[in-house]
Design a protein around this motif. Sequence first.
Motif, mmCIF file in Angstrom:
data_model
loop_
_atom_site.group_PDB
_atom_site.id
_atom_site.type_symbol
_atom_site.label_atom_id
_atom_site.label_comp_id
_atom_site.label_asym_id
_atom_site.label_seq_id
_atom_site.Cartn_x
_atom_site.Cartn_y
_atom_site.Cartn_z
ATOM 1 N N UNK A 114 0.835 -1.207 0.000
ATOM 2 C CA UNK A 114 0.000 0.000 0.000
ATOM 3 C C UNK A 114 0.865 1.251 0.000
ATOM 4 N N UNK A 115 0.328 2.311 -0.578
ATOM 5 C CA UNK A 115 0.969 3.622 -0.550
ATOM 6 C C UNK A 115 0.033 4.556 0.211
ATOM 7 N N UNK A 116 0.605 5.475 0.962
ATOM 8 C CA UNK A 116 -0.195 6.362 1.812
ATOM 9 C C UNK A 116 0.162 7.815 1.560
ATOM 10 N N UNK A 117 -0.806 8.704 1.796
ATOM 11 C CA UNK A 117 -0.566 10.145 1.796
ATOM 12 C C UNK A 117 -1.585 10.782 2.732
ATOM 13 N N UNK A 118 -1.242 11.933 3.266
ATOM 14 C CA UNK A 118 -2.138 12.660 4.167
ATOM 15 C C UNK A 118 -2.875 13.739 3.403
ATOM 16 N N UNK A 137 1.389 9.520 -4.229
ATOM 17 C CA UNK A 137 2.647 8.804 -4.045
ATOM 18 C C UNK A 137 3.334 8.493 -5.381
ATOM 19 N N UNK A 138 4.642 8.532 -5.361
ATOM 20 C CA UNK A 138 5.451 8.315 -6.558
ATOM 21 C C UNK A 138 5.055 7.026 -7.279
ATOM 22 N N UNK A 139 4.858 5.948 -6.530
ATOM 23 C CA UNK A 139 4.508 4.667 -7.144
ATOM 24 C C UNK A 139 3.212 4.763 -7.947
ATOM 25 N N UNK A 140 2.257 5.520 -7.431
ATOM 26 C CA UNK A 140 0.967 5.697 -8.108
ATOM 27 C C UNK A 140 1.156 6.574 -9.345
ATOM 28 N N UNK A 141 1.908 7.675 -9.213
ATOM 29 C CA UNK A 141 2.165 8.554 -10.364
ATOM 30 C C UNK A 141 2.834 7.787 -11.491
ATOM 31 N N UNK A 142 3.800 6.955 -11.141
ATOM 32 C CA UNK A 142 4.504 6.184 -12.165
ATOM 33 C C UNK A 142 3.588 5.156 -12.814
#
Length: 78
Positions: A9-13, A23-28
């Motif tokens: 999972x990737x997280x951001x606030x 998150x970088x992984x999602x953008x990529x």
Amino acid sequence: MNRLSRQPAAFSKVSVKSQTVIPREVREQLKLKPGDTLRYRVTDAGILLDKATEGGDDPFAAFSEWTSEADEKAYGEL
């Protein structure tokens, strides 16, 4: 037992202005660049996020020249 393979999972606030960093992984994965539009779809299973295509889901997006106030007044009740 047959388990589904899941990526970490990737997280951001969310900021006080309701903004977040993707998150970088999602953008990529989505191949996002500045100015791209994201689409959020609410489903029974959760929220789906993807990169919106040109015109999005609006079948009338190609007719944007007909979105004047006069057109809305004349045809808004149809």
